[in-house]
Scaffold this active site. Sequence first.
Site, PDB file in Angstrom:
ATOM      1  N   ASN A   7       6.522   3.141  -7.686  1.00  0.00           N
ATOM      2  CA  ASN A   7       6.923   2.697  -6.350  1.00  0.00           C
ATOM      3  C   ASN A   7       8.322   3.242  -6.103  1.00  0.00           C
ATOM      4  O   ASN A   7       9.303   2.726  -6.638  1.00  0.00           O
ATOM      5  CB  ASN A   7       6.902   1.162  -6.307  1.00  0.00           C
ATOM      6  CG  ASN A   7       7.270   0.618  -4.945  1.00  0.00           C
ATOM      7  OD1 ASN A   7       7.622   1.381  -4.038  1.00  0.00           O
ATOM      8  ND2 ASN A   7       7.201  -0.682  -4.790  1.00  0.00           N
ATOM      9  N   ARG A  91       2.581   4.116  -4.837  1.00  0.00           N
ATOM     10  CA  ARG A  91       2.607   3.329  -3.602  1.00  0.00           C
ATOM     11  C   ARG A  91       3.178   4.229  -2.509  1.00  0.00           C
ATOM     12  O   ARG A  91       4.268   4.792  -2.664  1.00  0.00           O
ATOM     13  CB  ARG A  91       3.512   2.107  -3.782  1.00  0.00           C
ATOM     14  CG  ARG A  91       3.644   1.335  -2.506  1.00  0.00           C
ATOM     15  CD  ARG A  91       4.680   0.250  -2.632  1.00  0.00           C
ATOM     16  NE  ARG A  91       4.734  -0.503  -1.394  1.00  0.00           N
ATOM     17  CZ  ARG A  91       5.833  -1.042  -0.919  1.00  0.00           C
ATOM     18  NH1 ARG A  91       6.981  -0.919  -1.543  1.00  0.00           N
ATOM     19  NH2 ARG A  91       5.798  -1.722   0.210  1.00  0.00           N
ATOM     20  N   HIS A 180       2.224  -4.230   3.625  1.00  0.00           N
ATOM     21  CA  HIS A 180       1.831  -5.126   2.517  1.00  0.00           C
ATOM     22  C   HIS A 180       0.306  -5.136   2.361  1.00  0.00           C
ATOM     23  O   HIS A 180      -0.261  -6.107   1.851  1.00  0.00           O
ATOM     24  CB  HIS A 180       2.267  -6.590   2.753  1.00  0.00           C
ATOM     25  CG  HIS A 180       3.735  -6.813   2.823  1.00  0.00           C
ATOM     26  ND1 HIS A 180       4.319  -7.630   3.773  1.00  0.00           N
ATOM     27  CD2 HIS A 180       4.743  -6.373   2.042  1.00  0.00           C
ATOM     28  CE1 HIS A 180       5.620  -7.668   3.594  1.00  0.00           C
ATOM     29  NE2 HIS A 180       5.915  -6.907   2.557  1.00  0.00           N
ATOM     30  N   ARG A 241      15.250  -9.406   8.365  1.00  0.00           N
ATOM     31  CA  ARG A 241      14.639  -8.822   9.571  1.00  0.00           C
ATOM     32  C   ARG A 241      14.319  -9.909  10.590  1.00  0.00           C
ATOM     33  O   ARG A 241      13.863 -10.997  10.223  1.00  0.00           O
ATOM     34  CB  ARG A 241      13.358  -8.072   9.201  1.00  0.00           C
ATOM     35  CG  ARG A 241      13.614  -6.768   8.504  1.00  0.00           C
ATOM     36  CD  ARG A 241      12.342  -6.122   8.022  1.00  0.00           C
ATOM     37  NE  ARG A 241      12.396  -5.917   6.592  1.00  0.00           N
ATOM     38  CZ  ARG A 241      11.341  -5.677   5.823  1.00  0.00           C
ATOM     39  NH1 ARG A 241      10.139  -5.603   6.348  1.00  0.00           N
ATOM     40  NH2 ARG A 241      11.469  -5.507   4.530  1.00  0.00           N
ATOM     41  N   GLU A 384       0.769  -6.328  -6.702  1.00  0.00           N
ATOM     42  CA  GLU A 384       0.520  -5.044  -6.045  1.00  0.00           C
ATOM     43  C   GLU A 384       0.346  -3.920  -7.070  1.00  0.00           C
ATOM     44  O   GLU A 384      -0.448  -3.010  -6.861  1.00  0.00           O
ATOM     45  CB  GLU A 384       1.660  -4.737  -5.067  1.00  0.00           C
ATOM     46  CG  GLU A 384       1.555  -5.593  -3.802  1.00  0.00           C
ATOM     47  CD  GLU A 384       2.844  -5.653  -2.990  1.00  0.00           C
ATOM     48  OE1 GLU A 384       3.796  -6.305  -3.464  1.00  0.00           O
ATOM     49  OE2 GLU A 384       2.883  -5.079  -1.905  1.00  0.00           O
TER      50      GLU A 384
END
Length: 397
Positions: A7, A91, A180, A241, A384
């Site tokens: 990743n 990823r 996601h 965010r 993940e």
Amino acid sequence: MNILVINCGSSSLKYQLIDSDSEAVLAKGLCERIGIDKSVITHTPAGKDKVVLETPMPNHTVAVKLVIDALTNKEHGVIDSLDAIHAVGHRVVHGGEKFATSVIIDDTVMKAIEECNDLAPLHNPANLIGINSCKEIMPNVPMVAVFDTAFHQTMPEKAYLYGLPYEYYEKYKVRRYGFHGTSHDYVSAHAAEIMGKTRDALKIIVCHLGNGGSISAVDHGKCVDTSMGLTPLEGIIMGTRSGDIDPAICDFICRKENLTSVEMNNILNKKSGVLGLSKVSSDFRDIEAAANQGNQLAKAALEAFYYKVAKYIGAYVAAMNGVDAIAFTAGVGENNISGRAKIAEYLGYLGTQIDPEKNNVRGEDQVISTPDSKVTLLCVPTNEELAIARQTLALVK
Ligand code: AMP
């Protein structure tokens, strides 16, 4: 088969080496500050002590070399040689409309990922650098790209179109993509497993609540809506965010504070969310601690966060005309016991009943609702990396 999961960020690289037979993590680690000073690799082999090494990493290729060195090191390594890495799963953040599933990486795929760079300018170029670095060092090892956006590609047009001039979709592919996806896919499938049912028979809402957060509606195994949009900025209030706001606020604040759109975008991404609201931290543990000590802004930030999550759940119950299960995952979803209880307080109209004892769980698979709750609530840790390893295996074996 040993699968290396990568990743890659613009200055970081996370990795895990997973034995696909046992699904055990043989080693994991993180390279930080790539391309800047004081680069450091933290390597954690299973069953052995963590190793932290500060060493120059001028680029990602050097970082990948260091990862291989760490994995094959006599003392803290877990494999004898590079030959024991049988596949690499990468990823990749944005696959645009081009990728609805994971794919084996070849030149055409690389080009297609590059064409999505505009949609994720901070992430996709870094992902490509990571792929190129791995290809340089392991030219004969098959590589797979697993996209954050892919699972959401089943969304119908009515869910992904924005109320904007259609030409922006035609010209620039401005639409909802969602992120996601690997987590939403894994968690919805695993929630069904925990319930002893097949995902194809259920309506599931997944609440991925981490530093970044998104919610998705998974109807009979297919994503029909999700809260993040063209970028990961839309949706619920997050760590830093803003999530959804009135779009006119941007122009209003830019005029008042004499800001450019780039500066405003930076504020929305990095200085907003529960950090901006609480003025305490982007970390939910810090905010909870402050709220418990009576900090009113911290309390308000948490209340706004829980409320927004509950509103999205309501919206997705409407989108699917019902819901069988609601799964909480990621840092906050898996660990914040009082947060899950607060969100569940909004869901009484669904006949939902949280079980306070069962809800007293962190980071474990668990049904957290009472047996007679009309909707099953679950805590489901996401994974993940394992999902990427499984998808890589499925394509290369
Ligand atoms: P993630 O992005 O999935 O790693 O989630 C990170 C977020 O999870 C941070 O804001 C953490 O504060 C939050 N988190 C982790 N553990 C807990 C906990 N025990 N209680 C509340 N929040 C937590």
